[in-house]
Design a protein around this motif. Sequence first.
Motif, short mmCIF file in Angstrom:
data_model
loop_
_atom_site.label_atom_id
_atom_site.label_comp_id
_atom_site.label_asym_id
_atom_site.label_seq_id
_atom_site.Cartn_x
_atom_site.Cartn_y
_atom_site.Cartn_z
N GLU A 126 0.82 -1.21 0.00
CA GLU A 126 0.00 0.00 0.00
C GLU A 126 0.86 1.26 0.00
OE1 GLU A 126 -2.60 -0.25 3.32
OE2 GLU A 126 -3.65 -2.03 2.60
N GLU A 127 2.13 1.14 0.39
CA GLU A 127 2.99 2.30 0.51
C GLU A 127 4.19 2.27 -0.43
OE1 GLU A 127 4.15 2.93 4.56
OE2 GLU A 127 2.10 3.32 5.24
N PHE A 128 4.71 1.08 -0.72
CA PHE A 128 5.94 0.97 -1.50
C PHE A 128 5.79 -0.09 -2.59
CE2 PHE A 128 7.18 2.77 2.55
CZ PHE A 128 8.08 3.77 2.18
N GLU A 129 6.57 0.06 -3.65
CA GLU A 129 6.46 -0.82 -4.82
C GLU A 129 7.25 -2.11 -4.60
OE1 GLU A 129 7.78 1.73 -7.96
OE2 GLU A 129 5.90 2.90 -7.99
N LEU A 130 6.86 -2.86 -3.59
CA LEU A 130 7.55 -4.09 -3.23
C LEU A 130 7.43 -5.14 -4.33
CD1 LEU A 130 9.09 -5.92 -1.30
CD2 LEU A 130 6.95 -6.28 -0.03
N GLU A 131 6.30 -5.18 -5.01
CA GLU A 131 6.08 -6.18 -6.05
C GLU A 131 7.15 -6.10 -7.13
OE1 GLU A 131 2.60 -7.53 -9.24
OE2 GLU A 131 2.13 -6.17 -7.59
N ALA A 132 7.58 -4.89 -7.47
CA ALA A 132 8.61 -4.72 -8.50
C ALA A 132 9.94 -5.30 -8.04
CB ALA A 132 8.76 -3.24 -8.85
N LEU A 133 10.25 -5.13 -6.75
CA LEU A 133 11.49 -5.69 -6.22
C LEU A 133 11.46 -7.22 -6.27
CD1 LEU A 133 14.19 -5.48 -4.68
CD2 LEU A 133 12.85 -5.45 -2.56
N ILE A 134 10.36 -7.80 -5.86
CA ILE A 134 10.25 -9.26 -5.87
C ILE A 134 10.37 -9.80 -7.29
CG2 ILE A 134 8.66 -11.18 -5.40
CD1 ILE A 134 7.62 -9.55 -3.02
N ALA A 135 9.78 -9.08 -8.25
CA ALA A 135 9.84 -9.53 -9.65
C ALA A 135 11.27 -9.53 -10.16
CB ALA A 135 8.97 -8.63 -10.51
N ARG A 136 12.13 -8.64 -9.64
CA ARG A 136 13.52 -8.59 -10.07
C ARG A 136 14.36 -9.71 -9.47
NH1 ARG A 136 13.06 -3.03 -8.89
NH2 ARG A 136 14.59 -3.17 -7.20
N HIS A 137 13.81 -10.41 -8.46
CA HIS A 137 14.56 -11.45 -7.77
C HIS A 137 13.74 -12.73 -7.67
CE1 HIS A 137 17.82 -8.74 -6.56
NE2 HIS A 137 16.87 -7.83 -6.42
N PRO A 138 13.38 -13.31 -8.81
CA PRO A 138 12.61 -14.55 -8.78
C PRO A 138 13.44 -15.66 -8.14
CG PRO A 138 13.45 -14.15 -10.99
CD PRO A 138 13.73 -12.90 -10.20
N GLY A 139 12.75 -16.53 -7.45
CA GLY A 139 13.45 -17.64 -6.81
C GLY A 139 14.03 -17.33 -5.46
N ARG A 140 13.85 -16.10 -4.98
CA ARG A 140 14.33 -15.75 -3.64
C ARG A 140 13.12 -15.51 -2.74
NH1 ARG A 140 20.03 -13.72 -3.57
NH2 ARG A 140 19.44 -12.74 -1.62
N ARG A 141 13.15 -16.09 -1.58
CA ARG A 141 12.00 -16.03 -0.67
C ARG A 141 12.08 -14.77 0.19
NH1 ARG A 141 12.33 -20.78 1.03
NH2 ARG A 141 10.58 -21.73 -0.05
N PHE A 142 11.00 -13.99 0.19
CA PHE A 142 10.94 -12.73 0.93
C PHE A 142 10.13 -12.91 2.22
CE2 PHE A 142 12.41 -11.21 -3.04
CZ PHE A 142 12.85 -9.91 -2.90
N LEU A 143 10.51 -12.13 3.22
CA LEU A 143 9.80 -12.07 4.50
C LEU A 143 9.56 -10.61 4.84
CD1 LEU A 143 8.79 -13.43 7.20
CD2 LEU A 143 11.11 -13.00 8.08
N GLU A 144 8.31 -10.26 5.15
CA GLU A 144 7.99 -8.91 5.59
C GLU A 144 7.89 -8.88 7.11
OE1 GLU A 144 4.90 -5.74 3.93
OE2 GLU A 144 3.91 -7.22 5.22
N LEU A 145 8.64 -7.97 7.72
CA LEU A 145 8.59 -7.75 9.16
C LEU A 145 7.71 -6.53 9.43
CD1 LEU A 145 12.42 -8.06 9.96
CD2 LEU A 145 10.70 -9.87 10.04
N GLY A 146 6.85 -6.63 10.43
CA GLY A 146 5.99 -5.50 10.72
C GLY A 146 5.41 -5.54 12.12
N ARG A 147 4.69 -4.46 12.46
CA ARG A 147 3.99 -4.33 13.74
C ARG A 147 4.91 -4.64 14.93
NH1 ARG A 147 0.13 -2.59 10.77
NH2 ARG A 147 -2.04 -2.71 11.49
N SER A 148 6.15 -4.17 14.85
CA SER A 148 7.08 -4.37 15.94
C SER A 148 6.75 -3.44 17.09
CB SER A 148 8.51 -4.10 15.46
OG SER A 148 9.42 -4.07 16.54
N CYS A 149 6.62 -3.99 18.28
CA CYS A 149 6.40 -3.14 19.45
C CYS A 149 6.76 -3.88 20.73
CB CYS A 149 4.97 -2.61 19.52
SG CYS A 149 3.72 -3.87 19.78
#
Length: 294
Positions: A126-149
């Motif tokens: 919703e804020e950043f073009e993450l999909e474009a980054l993932i498309a540039r790195h097929p075959g690499r597994r991504f993890l999103e970290l969030g709601r840290s408190c």
Amino acid sequence: MRAMMLERKNNPVSGRALPATQRKDVPAGGVLGRIGRLEVRLARDAEEIAAAQEVRFRVFYDELGARRDAVTAVERRDSDRFDSVCDHLLVVDTAIHGPATQQIVGTYRLLRQESAIAAGGFYSDEEFELEALIARHPGRRFLELGRSCVLPAYRSKRTIELLWQGIYAYVGYYDIAVMTGCASFHGTVPAAHAEALSFLAQNCRADPEWDVRAVISRYHTMDLMPPEAVRSRSALAAMPPLIKGYLRLGARIGDGCVIDRDFGTTDVFIILPMEFVSERYLNYYGAEAERFNA
């Protein structure tokens, strides 16, 4: 409701994260680290997830003034549609008397790429073009970290170290190659953080291979001061501890910041490929995992 326990997944995505000699399997539902009376593990059931959401409410809404809707105000829980597909990392204080749900003092939300696909995308989309980054790195597994408190009384170096012990074990278990996510400055006026944001823009930006841009409709520049006016020491001192922690690990910063009016924050994007993590930290967290599991 899905219980948040780890089990080995078969997935065609190859992460190329940690060397096999450094990876540690995570015991299903088990403790991932311990310092004194504090332990880190994953939430085991819906009740513990709800308790983590209550901790998030106390920090984001009661303490930091996030905008609450009618449902959130009544339930006193910070929740959204991603919670049901995420794993929830918890820091628990075992010295607190009562059920496990009352011992939760810190939390991190972990969204794996496979789960994000099932949910229709990542929270950060919703804020950043993450999909474009993932498309540039097929075959690499991504993890999103969030709601840290973390609750105020537990905001210490050892609590942060416990959370990272848990993340390290999780990353190794699922063969994660890249960690990403939003990190926030308090307030919705980027100029109030001009020196810190300018330092990030001038010194910590991702190279083109890993760059991520804020979505154009929400883009705000971070480069707000001339380089000669930015003092490194004061810029770093003005940064939230979470962002400084990411930088110490080797993270890079995306292009532009985004104002989140619901949470009252100015968000930047964190990119941390596992090969960027310094050997010092890999050895440290690896040694901690070895010590704990010995």
